[in-house]
Design an enzyme around this catalytic site. Structure first.
Site, short mmCIF file in Angstrom:
data_model
loop_
_atom_site.label_atom_id
_atom_site.label_comp_id
_atom_site.label_asym_id
_atom_site.label_seq_id
_atom_site.Cartn_x
_atom_site.Cartn_y
_atom_site.Cartn_z
N CYS A 33 -17.71 35.06 3.52
CA CYS A 33 -17.02 34.29 2.46
C CYS A 33 -17.57 32.88 2.33
O CYS A 33 -17.29 32.19 1.34
CB CYS A 33 -15.52 34.26 2.73
SG CYS A 33 -15.10 33.35 4.23
N ASP A 35 -16.78 30.30 4.14
CA ASP A 35 -15.83 29.26 4.53
C ASP A 35 -16.20 28.64 5.88
O ASP A 35 -16.72 29.33 6.76
CB ASP A 35 -14.41 29.84 4.60
CG ASP A 35 -13.89 30.18 3.22
OD1 ASP A 35 -14.58 29.86 2.24
OD2 ASP A 35 -12.80 30.77 3.13
N CYS A 59 -10.57 28.96 2.00
CA CYS A 59 -9.46 29.49 1.23
C CYS A 59 -8.12 28.99 1.76
O CYS A 59 -8.05 28.37 2.82
CB CYS A 59 -9.49 31.02 1.29
SG CYS A 59 -9.03 31.61 2.92
N CYS A 103 -9.52 34.95 8.24
CA CYS A 103 -9.30 33.51 8.14
C CYS A 103 -8.57 33.01 9.39
O CYS A 103 -8.86 31.92 9.89
CB CYS A 103 -8.50 33.17 6.90
SG CYS A 103 -8.99 34.13 5.43
#
Ligand code: FES
Length: 134
Positions: A33, A35, A59, A103
């Site tokens: 992603c 991140d 996110c 995450c």
């Protein structure tokens, strides 16, 4: 997609920003992603985490997981902090969507990396002191 607790923390995250005097810094990222999470720890001489902050480019779930992780490890010993699992973060939040589980794993990994960095720095410091004595 997110529950109310996640939204509430996202709107008011704790411990955001760089930490002056941090002696353990961990940066982790997720390739899929893109991140990135940076965790700052200030650990005292007894190995207790005095303070923890984060900077996360990612996110909502990554920001919320970082906030919760810093809150959970403050005041804990580094050994206790290492026992924190991403499932603890998810349980605290009352769940995360399946595609957002990674995450919370990022937050766990950031803790591990920051403590690794702290231990590396401590070992270097010790070596320096020993060299001075010799
Ligand atoms: Fe990758 Fe949240 S989508 S950290």
């Amino acid at each position: 997609m997110y529950n109310n607790k996640v939204i509430e923390i996202f709107n008011n995250p704790k411990n955001v920003g760089e930490l002056k005097g941090a002696n353990g810094i961990g940066t982790v990222g997720n390739e899929a992603c893109g991140d990135i999470m940076k965790l700052y720890l200030k650990i005292d001489d007894n190995g207790i985490i005095e303070n923890a902050t984060f900077k996360t480019f990612g996110c909502a779930a990554a920001i919320v997981s970082s906030s919760v992780a810093t809150e959970m490890i403050k005041g804990k010993s580094i050994d206790e902090a290492l026992k924190l699992e991403n499932s603890d973060i998810i349980n605290y939040l009352g769940g995360l969507p399946d595609n957002k589980i990674h995450c919370s794993i990022l937050a766990k990994e950031a803790i591990v990396e920051a403590i690794k960095d702290y231990r590396k720095k401590q070992a270097k410091k010790l070596k320096k002191q020993e060299n001075k004595k010799a």
